[in-house]
Motif scaffolding. Sequence first.
Motif, PDB file in Angstrom:
ATOM      1  N   LEU A 103     -10.837   0.864   8.687  1.00 27.06           N
ATOM      2  CA  LEU A 103     -11.309   0.836   7.301  1.00 27.06           C
ATOM      3  C   LEU A 103     -10.192   0.605   6.300  1.00 27.06           C
ATOM      4  N   LEU A 104      -8.952   0.670   6.770  1.00 24.05           N
ATOM      5  CA  LEU A 104      -7.815   0.499   5.863  1.00 24.05           C
ATOM      6  C   LEU A 104      -7.859  -0.855   5.166  1.00 24.05           C
ATOM      7  N   GLY A 105      -8.192  -1.877   5.934  1.00 26.57           N
ATOM      8  CA  GLY A 105      -8.472  -3.185   5.353  1.00 26.57           C
ATOM      9  C   GLY A 105      -7.405  -3.750   4.440  1.00 26.57           C
ATOM     10  N   THR A 106      -7.811  -4.117   3.241  1.00 25.82           N
ATOM     11  CA  THR A 106      -6.955  -4.810   2.281  1.00 25.82           C
ATOM     12  C   THR A 106      -6.204  -3.820   1.392  1.00 25.82           C
ATOM     13  N   ARG A 107      -5.317  -4.343   0.585  1.00 31.30           N
ATOM     14  CA  ARG A 107      -4.540  -3.488  -0.323  1.00 31.30           C
ATOM     15  C   ARG A 107      -5.450  -2.730  -1.293  1.00 31.30           C
ATOM     16  N   ASP A 108      -6.578  -3.316  -1.670  1.00 33.09           N
ATOM     17  CA  ASP A 108      -7.529  -2.596  -2.523  1.00 33.09           C
ATOM     18  C   ASP A 108      -8.027  -1.332  -1.823  1.00 33.09           C
ATOM     19  N   GLN A 109      -8.235  -1.437  -0.509  1.00 29.59           N
ATOM     20  CA  GLN A 109      -8.672  -0.279   0.265  1.00 29.59           C
ATOM     21  C   GLN A 109      -7.611   0.809   0.292  1.00 29.59           C
ATOM     22  N   TRP A 110      -6.345   0.409   0.283  1.00 27.70           N
ATOM     23  CA  TRP A 110      -5.271   1.397   0.313  1.00 27.70           C
ATOM     24  C   TRP A 110      -5.390   2.344  -0.870  1.00 27.70           C
ATOM     25  N   MET A 111      -5.641   1.786  -2.051  1.00 28.74           N
ATOM     26  CA  MET A 111      -5.733   2.626  -3.242  1.00 28.74           C
ATOM     27  C   MET A 111      -6.969   3.523  -3.187  1.00 28.74           C
ATOM     28  N   LEU A 112      -8.036   3.019  -2.578  1.00 30.23           N
ATOM     29  CA  LEU A 112      -9.226   3.848  -2.378  1.00 30.23           C
ATOM     30  C   LEU A 112      -8.878   5.027  -1.470  1.00 30.23           C
ATOM     31  N   PHE A 113      -8.051   4.766  -0.445  1.00 28.44           N
ATOM     32  CA  PHE A 113      -7.614   5.832   0.453  1.00 28.44           C
ATOM     33  C   PHE A 113      -6.842   6.899  -0.313  1.00 28.44           C
ATOM     34  N   LYS A 135      -2.605  11.090  16.292  1.00 24.87           N
ATOM     35  CA  LYS A 135      -1.338  10.974  15.556  1.00 24.87           C
ATOM     36  C   LYS A 135      -0.814   9.542  15.567  1.00 24.87           C
ATOM     37  N   GLU A 136      -1.045   8.828  16.666  1.00 19.77           N
ATOM     38  CA  GLU A 136      -0.609   7.431  16.721  1.00 19.77           C
ATOM     39  C   GLU A 136      -1.367   6.603  15.691  1.00 19.77           C
ATOM     40  N   HIS A 137      -2.675   6.829  15.589  1.00 15.25           N
ATOM     41  CA  HIS A 137      -3.459   6.114  14.566  1.00 15.25           C
ATOM     42  C   HIS A 137      -2.992   6.519  13.168  1.00 15.25           C
ATOM     43  N   ALA A 138      -2.718   7.806  12.985  1.00 10.95           N
ATOM     44  CA  ALA A 138      -2.329   8.311  11.669  1.00 10.95           C
ATOM     45  C   ALA A 138      -1.011   7.702  11.207  1.00 10.95           C
ATOM     46  N   ILE A 139      -0.045   7.609  12.111  1.00  8.31           N
ATOM     47  CA  ILE A 139       1.253   7.078  11.687  1.00  8.31           C
ATOM     48  C   ILE A 139       1.172   5.572  11.456  1.00  8.31           C
ATOM     49  N   MET A 145       0.197   1.645   4.770  1.00 10.41           N
ATOM     50  CA  MET A 145       0.049   2.030   3.371  1.00 10.41           C
ATOM     51  C   MET A 145       1.388   2.170   2.656  1.00 10.41           C
ATOM     52  N   CYS A 146       2.418   2.557   3.385  1.00 10.58           N
ATOM     53  CA  CYS A 146       3.721   2.779   2.750  1.00 10.58           C
ATOM     54  C   CYS A 146       4.457   1.494   2.418  1.00 10.58           C
ATOM     55  N   GLU A 147       3.831   0.363   2.658  1.00 11.14           N
ATOM     56  CA  GLU A 147       4.367  -0.888   2.118  1.00 11.14           C
ATOM     57  C   GLU A 147       4.273  -0.887   0.598  1.00 11.14           C
ATOM     58  N   ASP A 148       3.396  -0.039   0.091  1.00 15.18           N
ATOM     59  CA  ASP A 148       3.185   0.072  -1.358  1.00 15.18           C
ATOM     60  C   ASP A 148       4.060   1.198  -1.920  1.00 15.18           C
ATOM     61  N   LEU A 149       4.855   0.886  -2.930  1.00 16.58           N
ATOM     62  CA  LEU A 149       5.790   1.857  -3.510  1.00 16.58           C
ATOM     63  C   LEU A 149       5.079   3.094  -4.047  1.00 16.58           C
ATOM     64  N   ALA A 150       3.948   2.894  -4.734  1.00 24.93           N
ATOM     65  CA  ALA A 150       3.222   4.030  -5.313  1.00 24.93           C
ATOM     66  C   ALA A 150       2.722   4.966  -4.223  1.00 24.93           C
ATOM     67  N   ILE A 151       2.331   4.410  -3.090  1.00 25.21           N
ATOM     68  CA  ILE A 151       1.846   5.242  -1.991  1.00 25.21           C
ATOM     69  C   ILE A 151       3.004   5.976  -1.335  1.00 25.21           C
ATOM     70  N   ARG A 152       4.178   5.344  -1.268  1.00 26.99           N
ATOM     71  CA  ARG A 152       5.356   6.049  -0.744  1.00 26.99           C
ATOM     72  C   ARG A 152       5.670   7.272  -1.599  1.00 26.99           C
ATOM     73  N   ARG A 153       5.535   7.122  -2.913  1.00 26.81           N
ATOM     74  CA  ARG A 153       5.748   8.260  -3.808  1.00 26.81           C
ATOM     75  C   ARG A 153       4.711   9.345  -3.553  1.00 26.81           C
ATOM     76  N   GLU A 154       3.456   8.921  -3.321  1.00 28.37           N
ATOM     77  CA  GLU A 154       2.380   9.871  -3.040  1.00 28.37           C
ATOM     78  C   GLU A 154       2.683  10.659  -1.767  1.00 28.37           C
ATOM     79  N   VAL A 155       3.210   9.979  -0.757  1.00 29.86           N
ATOM     80  CA  VAL A 155       3.571  10.628   0.507  1.00 29.86           C
ATOM     81  C   VAL A 155       4.629  11.701   0.264  1.00 29.86           C
ATOM     82  N   LEU A 156       5.638  11.377  -0.536  1.00 26.66           N
ATOM     83  CA  LEU A 156       6.697  12.342  -0.836  1.00 26.66           C
ATOM     84  C   LEU A 156       6.155  13.535  -1.609  1.00 26.66           C
TER      85      LEU A 156
END
Length: 210
Positions: A103-113, A135-139, A145-156
Amino acid sequence: PKVTTKVQTHVMELLRRVLVTPAIIRTFVELNVFPAMIQLLKLSNEMVVRRTLIVFHIFSTVPSVKESLWALGVVLVEPVMLICRDNMMSDLSDRAAALLLVLLGTRDQWMLFVEANVVGIVLQLLAHCPRQEAKEHAITIMAVMCEDLAIRREVLERGGLAPLVRLRFAGETHEMRRQAGVLLAQIGITGERLEDIEKLEKQRWFKVKG
């Protein structure tokens, strides 16, 4: 009359058996089966949920149907995410995490996630789930998703360093350790800085936020 879980399980098993070609799969999409299937994902019966997740995976093997699944957005993402959260000791977490990856799909989906708090749930899987497949699927989800800078910040902000550092040094597989290292490098954590953070992590200074 009320439909029993036995009947629901049987229906999903029959559906699994008949979805053997792209044409048949597309026909069932046209019959609008997704809303009823999504309701089955919300049930407490593990067998019903398991069979329903399997059928969703079959639907996702057809590219045009996969796009239809993406279009369902949070309506589908949320119950699948909750299955991950509530079933970390079960193979349901493996199947649900695999479907989240689809379901991760496109970059638009990333923000929905991000908006649906999938980042927090994925980090919980990495931190607390004992099941290697989940865990393999999760990583992998996190790596995309961490290709996106804003999501990397969210992870931190959500305490993502702790499980990533733990996986970098003690992940169950080489691939898991490699992906964790790549993610940490994307975030800017390498070399001596990584080793220092590992020492702090061992003292449980970090905590994942759900």
